[in-house]
Scaffold this motif. Sequence first.
Motif, PDB file in Angstrom:
ATOM      1  N   ARG A  85       0.845  -1.241  -0.128  1.00 25.66           N
ATOM      2  CA  ARG A  85      -0.058  -0.026  -0.121  1.00 25.66           C
ATOM      3  C   ARG A  85       0.843   1.274   0.019  1.00 25.66           C
ATOM      4  NH1 ARG A  85      -4.440  -1.675  -2.389  1.00 25.66           N
ATOM      5  NH2 ARG A  85      -4.683  -3.866  -1.688  1.00 25.66           N
ATOM      6  N   THR A  86       1.892   1.432   0.655  1.00 32.34           N
ATOM      7  CA  THR A  86       2.855   2.254   0.672  1.00 32.34           C
ATOM      8  C   THR A  86       3.436   2.548  -0.512  1.00 32.34           C
ATOM      9  OG1 THR A  86       3.542   1.942   3.001  1.00 32.34           O
ATOM     10  CG2 THR A  86       5.017   3.396   1.716  1.00 32.34           C
ATOM     11  N   HIS A  87       3.812   1.320  -1.366  1.00 34.40           N
ATOM     12  CA  HIS A  87       4.396   1.454  -2.593  1.00 34.40           C
ATOM     13  C   HIS A  87       3.209   2.300  -3.533  1.00 34.40           C
ATOM     14  CE1 HIS A  87       6.454   0.479  -6.459  1.00 34.40           C
ATOM     15  NE2 HIS A  87       5.163   0.107  -6.719  1.00 34.40           N
ATOM     16  N   ILE A  88       2.036   1.878  -3.562  1.00 36.25           N
ATOM     17  CA  ILE A  88       1.073   2.451  -4.501  1.00 36.25           C
ATOM     18  C   ILE A  88       0.900   3.663  -4.065  1.00 36.25           C
ATOM     19  CG2 ILE A  88      -1.620   2.274  -4.950  1.00 36.25           C
ATOM     20  CD1 ILE A  88      -1.514  -0.703  -4.290  1.00 36.25           C
ATOM     21  N   THR A  89       0.614   4.027  -2.694  1.00 32.51           N
ATOM     22  CA  THR A  89       0.594   5.502  -2.366  1.00 32.51           C
ATOM     23  C   THR A  89       1.796   6.335  -2.727  1.00 32.51           C
ATOM     24  OG1 THR A  89      -0.677   4.667  -0.527  1.00 32.51           O
ATOM     25  CG2 THR A  89       0.251   7.083  -0.680  1.00 32.51           C
ATOM     26  N   ARG A  90       3.078   5.825  -2.594  1.00 32.94           N
ATOM     27  CA  ARG A  90       4.139   6.539  -3.088  1.00 32.94           C
ATOM     28  C   ARG A  90       4.097   6.653  -4.521  1.00 32.94           C
ATOM     29  NH1 ARG A  90       8.918   7.962  -0.815  1.00 32.94           N
ATOM     30  NH2 ARG A  90       8.339   6.306   1.029  1.00 32.94           N
ATOM     31  N   ASP A  91       3.645   5.860  -5.391  1.00 26.00           N
ATOM     32  CA  ASP A  91       3.624   6.133  -6.787  1.00 26.00           C
ATOM     33  C   ASP A  91       2.621   6.987  -7.139  1.00 26.00           C
ATOM     34  OD1 ASP A  91       4.499   5.041  -9.719  1.00 26.00           O
ATOM     35  OD2 ASP A  91       2.400   4.422  -9.695  1.00 26.00           O
ATOM     36  N   GLN A  92       1.354   7.010  -6.853  1.00 21.68           N
ATOM     37  CA  GLN A  92       0.558   8.266  -6.872  1.00 21.68           C
ATOM     38  C   GLN A  92       0.975   9.396  -6.328  1.00 21.68           C
ATOM     39  OE1 GLN A  92      -2.728   6.666  -4.229  1.00 21.68           O
ATOM     40  NE2 GLN A  92      -3.582   5.325  -5.835  1.00 21.68           N
ATOM     41  N   GLU A  93       1.796   9.462  -5.494  1.00 20.89           N
ATOM     42  CA  GLU A  93       2.319  10.715  -4.933  1.00 20.89           C
ATOM     43  C   GLU A  93       3.490  11.221  -5.818  1.00 20.89           C
ATOM     44  OE1 GLU A  93       3.332  14.018  -2.122  1.00 20.89           O
ATOM     45  OE2 GLU A  93       1.477  12.855  -2.569  1.00 20.89           O
ATOM     46  N   LEU A  94       4.099  10.243  -6.513  1.00 21.26           N
ATOM     47  CA  LEU A  94       5.200  10.964  -7.375  1.00 21.26           C
ATOM     48  C   LEU A  94       4.624  11.267  -8.646  1.00 21.26           C
ATOM     49  CD1 LEU A  94       8.158   8.142  -6.995  1.00 21.26           C
ATOM     50  CD2 LEU A  94       8.079  10.518  -6.394  1.00 21.26           C
ATOM     51  N   ARG A  95       3.495  10.714  -9.023  1.00 21.12           N
ATOM     52  CA  ARG A  95       2.528  11.400 -10.056  1.00 21.12           C
ATOM     53  C   ARG A  95       2.405  12.841 -10.113  1.00 21.12           C
ATOM     54  NH1 ARG A  95       0.731   5.838 -10.749  1.00 21.12           N
ATOM     55  NH2 ARG A  95      -0.907   6.266  -9.972  1.00 21.12           N
ATOM     56  N   GLN A  96       1.790  13.095  -8.677  1.00 22.42           N
ATOM     57  CA  GLN A  96       1.155  14.173  -8.236  1.00 22.42           C
ATOM     58  C   GLN A  96       2.265  15.281  -8.215  1.00 22.42           C
ATOM     59  OE1 GLN A  96      -0.986  13.782  -4.669  1.00 22.42           O
ATOM     60  NE2 GLN A  96      -2.464  12.633  -5.649  1.00 22.42           N
ATOM     61  N   LEU A  97       3.408  15.105  -7.631  1.00 25.35           N
ATOM     62  CA  LEU A  97       4.407  15.718  -7.730  1.00 25.35           C
ATOM     63  C   LEU A  97       5.131  16.170  -9.176  1.00 25.35           C
ATOM     64  CD1 LEU A  97       6.817  14.407  -4.410  1.00 25.35           C
ATOM     65  CD2 LEU A  97       5.274  16.334  -4.606  1.00 25.35           C
ATOM     66  N   GLY A  98       4.995  15.145  -9.797  1.00 24.82           N
ATOM     67  CA  GLY A  98       5.547  15.558 -11.336  1.00 24.82           C
ATOM     68  C   GLY A  98       4.819  16.673 -11.605  1.00 24.82           C
ATOM     69  N   ARG A  99       3.721  17.100 -11.159  1.00 25.90           N
ATOM     70  CA  ARG A  99       3.034  18.282 -11.717  1.00 25.90           C
ATOM     71  C   ARG A  99       3.540  19.443 -11.050  1.00 25.90           C
ATOM     72  NH1 ARG A  99      -1.241  14.594 -11.875  1.00 25.90           N
ATOM     73  NH2 ARG A  99      -2.086  14.927  -9.747  1.00 25.90           N
ATOM     74  N   ARG A 100       4.412  19.392 -10.189  1.00 23.66           N
ATOM     75  CA  ARG A 100       4.968  20.196  -9.285  1.00 23.66           C
ATOM     76  C   ARG A 100       6.400  20.590  -9.242  1.00 23.66           C
ATOM     77  NH1 ARG A 100       2.557  22.808  -5.415  1.00 23.66           N
ATOM     78  NH2 ARG A 100       3.957  24.192  -6.108  1.00 23.66           N
ATOM     79  N   VAL A 101       6.972  19.972 -10.356  1.00 25.27           N
ATOM     80  CA  VAL A 101       8.768  20.072 -10.438  1.00 25.27           C
ATOM     81  C   VAL A 101       8.982  21.335 -10.894  1.00 25.27           C
ATOM     82  CG1 VAL A 101       8.982  17.683 -11.132  1.00 25.27           C
ATOM     83  CG2 VAL A 101       8.450  19.373 -12.729  1.00 25.27           C
ATOM     84  N   ASP A 102       8.136  22.333 -11.104  1.00 23.89           N
ATOM     85  CA  ASP A 102       8.431  23.815 -11.531  1.00 23.89           C
ATOM     86  C   ASP A 102       9.046  24.516 -10.254  1.00 23.89           C
ATOM     87  OD1 ASP A 102       5.915  23.344 -10.806  1.00 23.89           O
ATOM     88  OD2 ASP A 102       5.537  25.616 -11.432  1.00 23.89           O
ATOM     89  N   TRP A 103       8.546  23.851  -9.285  1.00 22.60           N
ATOM     90  CA  TRP A 103       9.114  24.482  -8.113  1.00 22.60           C
ATOM     91  C   TRP A 103      10.310  24.333  -7.829  1.00 22.60           C
ATOM     92  CZ3 TRP A 103      10.470  22.783  -2.813  1.00 22.60           C
ATOM     93  CH2 TRP A 103      10.113  23.611  -1.520  1.00 22.60           C
TER      94      TRP A 103
END
Length: 378
Positions: A85-103
């Motif tokens: 479950r942590t792996h799944i959540t982390r993968d989802q989180e990375l996809r969300q962070l991918g939209r914030r790499v401009d920071w």
Amino acid sequence: MTSPPTPYIAYNPDSARPPGETLKEQLDALGIPQADLARRTGLSTKHINQIVQGTAVLTPETALLLERTTKIPASMWNQLEAAWRTHITRDQELRQLGRRVDWLNNFSLSELVKRRILPNKDKTAENLERLLAFFGVADPEVAEDLWRGYRTAFRRSTVLEVNDYATVIWLRQAELQARDLPCEPFDRAVLTALLPRLRALTLEKPETWPGQISRLCAQAGVAVVFIPAPPHSHVSGVTRWLTPDKVGVALSDRFKKDDHFWFTVFHEIGHILLHGKRLTFLDNTDREDERTSEGDRSEEEADAFAAETLIPPEHSAAYRRLASRPMPFTNIEVFARQAGLAPGIVVGRLQHDGALDWTHGNKYKRTVRLDLTDGGAS
């Protein structure tokens, strides 16, 4: 002294397996069909199949049932489920962070790599996650809110362009290193008694200063660390209470000369002895400032403390005579020797007071260099 805390190492595997795969392997090894396992556990065949396929959560209750039927401890099933479950959540989180790499554009990636905060200059979700972990925050918005919430007294130049993002990198490194430094509980009397010994260090070689300053101040509950300032931060020092019994002080190599260095050392100690534990004092050696009224008083008091510590009252009369006639340079040498102070510090004070031109006497000032690889000086 208290021992430094154990470094936190995040568990971040590259991949994880759903517990259903392990369950299927175990059933195959035991020769137990899924339908048979369903009868043994009292669960439906459909539910067992969903666990095997990874579409159903393996609950603690199910883990206990599997323990009885497969002889694999329930704790192992729970660990497998949690990791998945942590792996799944982390993968989802990375996809969300991918939209914030401009920071990441706010930071010098080269500097972050140089400081070993990031492994490379890639603008990726993984590097954004590493940077957030370095700051100890959940997302960029939290980081921005946290930095705006700092109650700081700034000595900030109105001429030089200051990069706040470079400054917060330095502040975070200072905090982490200071927290790890072993110290006795804070003792005001001990710190006050150490002032003459610290002042005497000005006569010793610059490469010995970081180690001796840190060792002496740790006896009084003050964790002193030395970190080079990033470009465009213009920061010389910071004082911040880490706990009620421990205060952190970080010093940079700003201006790189011993007169500024030692003035900043005692300026920060002035904050500790004169001011409360509520504020973080972020100091800059540039003098034309924008200050709050509270910060203005605090900085002026810390300045006065540093000046009086370096040239105490018993030497005031001799200093005034020197200031009226600083030349020839032998006058400066004689006063420095009598005061037990490095001559470069005397030159800096005379220049600051307008008694000596800024171009005169600089040969007496010694250079301070901080080594980024070990936080020391050379």
